[in-house]
Design an enzyme around this catalytic site. Structure first.
Site, PDB file in Angstrom:
ATOM      1  N   HIS B 228       0.542  -1.730  -0.241  1.00 56.92           N
ATOM      2  CA  HIS B 228      -0.095  -0.015   0.031  1.00 56.92           C
ATOM      3  C   HIS B 228       0.529   1.162   0.068  1.00 56.92           C
ATOM      4  O   HIS B 228       1.960   0.988   0.265  1.00 56.92           O
ATOM      5  CB  HIS B 228      -0.936  -0.158   1.433  1.00 56.92           C
ATOM      6  CG  HIS B 228      -0.558  -0.017   2.217  1.00 56.92           C
ATOM      7  ND1 HIS B 228       0.171   0.875   2.372  1.00 56.92           N
ATOM      8  CD2 HIS B 228      -0.143  -1.251   3.088  1.00 56.92           C
ATOM      9  CE1 HIS B 228       0.679   0.442   4.237  1.00 56.92           C
ATOM     10  NE2 HIS B 228       0.770  -0.916   4.418  1.00 56.92           N
ATOM     11  N   CYS B 244       3.286  -4.802   6.469  1.00 56.40           N
ATOM     12  CA  CYS B 244       2.813  -4.144   5.194  1.00 56.40           C
ATOM     13  C   CYS B 244       4.089  -4.001   3.899  1.00 56.40           C
ATOM     14  O   CYS B 244       5.297  -3.774   4.929  1.00 56.40           O
ATOM     15  CB  CYS B 244       1.911  -3.788   4.590  1.00 56.40           C
ATOM     16  SG  CYS B 244       0.184  -4.056   5.719  1.00 56.40           S
TER      17      CYS B 244
END
Lengths: 469, 343
Positions: B228, B244
């Site tokens: 992301h 992440c």
């Protein structure tokens, strides 16, 4: 007049039949008669050797065709015979039988086939014997069990390359703690005399004495019927005799089952699932099996998992599988062979010589290549110095290996028909039956059941034979 | 009359709504942490997971990890002072923009507050020293984003992503050829980025806050992980996330355009976890990846090292057991680990 005509016609027919038969005989035997290690190679002619390589399965890691190994093998051969082209083709195991049958139908099988032993006997009649290319003095260089494995009738039908024997392993540290009385039992095992057919009942008593060293000192892979098959072959002296007679009687089968049961009941032998190797390497077991030569290669793996009680390979003594003992032994495990196939029509002695020489060179180089993984040994012992040095194994390991391989000579060779019958009998009757027994699905009554099945199987073969007559 | 009653009813609802909405917002803020935790134990891709027929056994695994959520706690000067990694990230961001010269202590002290106020003034924001989404975004907007050379026309072909957590780089391959390379931030030591082979199973836009402008979700079988964007661009190139893979917003937007759902993402660059339990079909975890990688190295076909002990992994274990003469039950016994040499 009419009678004369009939006689002439008959004479012509007989002459034609004899001629045809003679031609067939010449066609069959001509390649064998002309098979010559000195056959002249025509420098003006281009030769091609088609090679099929069975893609490696299991622990047989045959190099991929792109690997440097193959370019080295082919360029080495071409440096001697520059007018020879070598065409390599990889064939997967599931496709091999079908493709080979198709090629044989056309009379154009590969000149050379590299495959595991389960295949080469299937087509052994269509292969060329290697005998003339393997002088007596060179035969001494091969592991005798490996030669025995490729023996069909009087001939050697393929070049032995690599052997992955089925073995047992004993911990040197544990053995050193045994009293001389108990140590002698293991010595007999190691020397291959413990399991010999005549004294088989005595083996049971000797092994039961091992209980004095502590319970469950022998550990066997859970769910594996291999040892029972080995023992049956040992006690029966080969399961089937040279004329197809049954050697493995009901009484002998019962004695094998009894031995197995007694060892477990007396807690000498334990069936272990999932921790056989780790138990051994952490010093909790004295003898384990069946294992492979790979047990000598687990040094780094054992250190990584924190098993340091047994030094690898120094503290691990290899034992022949139970039943190992010369002619009556049970050499089993995986082997790799290189076979040379007949062509129809025969392509001449020069082509046969080139194919045979390439197969010989390849079998030796491949044996060395496959064995440097530590999963097996080169069948050709003059390569052992190089191989053992690559493996980092010393004279102790060499001596141990030579001994166990000598004792793992294999079941005696039989004619192709009985060899196939024995193979099927082991695969279709003994292994499934013993599998049910070791997994607790049936009790000792399995001996009687197996006996019936074996007899029915052999009777069906004999029946077919007499019908054929 | 009826029309008047209708207007009256509308006004009542409007008043109630205007009172309840802030309360609800406060509640959401108050329970935000719990919601995030709850999300970590539920499946946000139910349809995809069903398609993949993935067994879930996290409870037994006993190692359910926090989801890869980006904390966007509102930071301010309090007594006792607020502390945490988000404060560290703030200090680092201010530092890189030249607005803060103190130590990166992870402690929202007076000096940090003054730096925030000065930055807010400079940006024309309300100089209250409170760091919420607007201030984070202003910090991000001021941060220079390195230009990644685009090669114009994107070629057709099979896409694959490799994330190298050691080098903190994300590399896009098209038909096996390197197409683009981006800097990324990866998980902190205590919340590492999962190693293994996963697939993009969800794409979405404009989650905002710490997730930046684009989200490409991965089918990691425990927790919620993805690639992301970010509102903390100065963290790119470091170990900063909860697992992440963070990218500059501009970069993740490029990536989003060229990467379809289903794309394979190989995450490499550190050893996977040691295997310390008896693994069996249905298990998931980093130790399963370790087992799968070891099987693959030995030449056994496990498909993807996707952290799921599925049928293919069990079949590979069985094959190994058969090859070595062990009982082929497909379970991760100590003997299997020994033969594979897994840690």
């Amino acid at each position: 007049m009419q009678g004369r005509m009939v006689r002439v016609a008959l004479a012509v027919l007989v002459a034609a039949a004899v001629g045809f038969g003679g031609w067939q005989l010449v066609r069959w035997y001509y390649p064998l008669i002309t098979l010559d290690p000195e056959a002249e190679i025509d420098p003006e002619r281009n030769y091609t050797i088609n090679v099929w390589v069975e893609r490696g399965r299991g622990l047989v890691k045959i190099p991929a065709l792109e690997a440097e190994f193959w370019s080295q093998v082919t360029s080495g051969f071409r440096s001697r015979y520059p007018n020879t082209e070598i065409v390599l083709q990889e064939v997967s195991a599931p496709d091999l039988e079908r493709k080979m049958e198709e090629a044989l139908d056309k009379g154009r099988p590969p000149h050379v086939l590299v495959a595991s032993s389960q295949w080469f006997r299937l087509w052994s009649e269509l292969q060329l014997p290697i005998d003339r290319f393997l002088p007596e003095e060179e035969r001494e260089g091969y592991i005798q069990g490996a030669l025995q494995k490729v023996t069909v009738g009087e001939n050697l039908m393929a070049w032995p390359s690599h052997i992955q024997p089925r073995l047992w392993a004993a911990s040197r540290k544990q053995l050193n703690r045994l009293s001389s009385d108990l140590a002698s039992v293991l010595e007999e095992w190691k020397a291959g005399t413990l399991w010999s057919g005549d004294d088989f009942p005595a083996a049971r008593d000797k092994l039961l004495k091992l209980k004095d060293a502590g319970e469950k000192q022998l550990a066997h892979q859970f769910g594996s019927p291999a040892t029972l098959v080995d023992l049956s072959a040992a006690v029966g002296g080969g399961i089937i005799g040279p004329k197809g007679e049954l050697l493995l009687t009901k009484e002998l089968l019962t004695s094998v089952i009894d031995l197995w049961q007694a060892l477990q009941d007396e807690e000498v032998l334990e069936l272990v699932q999932g921790t056989l190797l780790t138990g051994f390497l952490s010093g909790k077991r004295m003898v384990i099996g069946p294992v492979g030569l790979w047990i000598w290669t687990l040094k780094e793996e054992a250190a990584l998992r924190g098993y340091r009680a047994v030094a690898i390979p120094e503290d691990i003594i290899l034992l022949p599988a139970p039943g190992g003992g010369g002619e009556n032994g049970c050499f089993s495990g995986t082997t790799v062979e290189v076979a040379v196939f007949r062509q129809r029509p025969f392509q001449g002695p020069a082509q046969a010589r080139l194919s045979m020489e390439f197969a010989r060179d390849l079998s030796r180089k491949l044996g060395l290549e496959l064995s440097t993984t530590g999963l097996g040994v080169p069948a050709y012992k003059p390569l052992w110095d190089e191989w053992l040095s690559a493996m980092g194994w010393g004279p102790d390991q060499r001596a141990n290996l030579e001994q166990v391989l000598e004792l793992s000579a294999g079941l005696p060779p039989l004619r192709a028909k009985w060899h196939e019958a024995r193979r099927r009998l082991i695969g279709e009757i003994l292994i499934p039956g013993f599998d049910d027994f070791v997994n607790g699905k049936v009790g000792p009554e399995i001996a009687e059941q197996l006996d019936k099945e074996i007899r029915t199987f052999l009777a069906s073969l004999q029946g077919r034979r007499s019908q054929g007559k | 009359m009826d029309r008047l009653r209708g207007v009256e009813r509308f006004l009542v609802w409007l008043t109630a709504g205007s009172l309840l909405l802030p309360l609800a917002a406060c509640g959401v803020w108050f329970f935000a942490g719990d919601i995030a935790k709850a999300q970590s134990s539920i499946d946000i891709y139910p349809a995809k997971m069903q398609d993949l027929d993935i067994p879930r056994d996290e409870v037994e695994m006993g190692q359910l990890e926090e989801a890869c959520c980006e904390s966007d706690r509102v930071l301010y000067y309090a007594d006792p002072p607020m502390t945490g990694e988000d404060v560290e990230e703030l200090q680092r961001g201010l530092q890189q923009l030249g607005a803060y010269h103190g130590p990166v202590s992870g402690r929202f002290d007076r000096r940090t507050m003054e730096a925030v106020i000065a930055f807010q003034r400079q940006e024309g924001l309300t100089p209250d020293g409170v760091v919420g989404p607007v201030t984070w975004q202003a910090l991000a907007d001021d941060f220079p984003v390195p230009v990644v050379e685009g090669s114009g026309q994107v070629p057709e072909g099979q896409r694959e992503i490799v994330v190298d957590v050691a080098r903190r780089q994300l590399i896009v391959y098209i038909d096996g050829k390197e197409y683009q390379r981006y800097p990324v931030a990866v998980g902190l030591g205590k919340t590492p980025t999962p190693i293994g082979e996963f697939r993009i199973v969800q794409k979405s836009m404009n989650w905002g806050g710490g997730f930046g402008t684009r989200w490409l979700g991965l089918n990691v079988p425990w927790g919620i992980y993805g690639i992301h964007g970010t509102n903390k661009p100065w963290s790119i190139g470091t170990q900063a996330s909860a697992g992440c893979i963070r990218m500059f917003n501009r970069h993740v937007e490029q990536l989003y355009r060229i990467i379809p759902e289903g794309t394979l993402v190989r995450i490499v660059g550190r050893p996977s976890d040691p295997v310390t339990r008896l693994l069996k079909p249905g298990n998931t975890g980093q130790d399963v990846v370790t087992l799968q990688q070891a099987l693959a190295e030995k030449g056994y076909d496990v498909g993807l090292a996707d952290a799921r002990y599925g049928e293919q992994t069990a079949a590979a274990v069985k094959q190994l057991q058969e090859d070595y003469g062990l009982y082929p039950d497909g379970l991760g016994w100590p003997d299997v680990y020994l033969l594979l040499g897994v840690r």
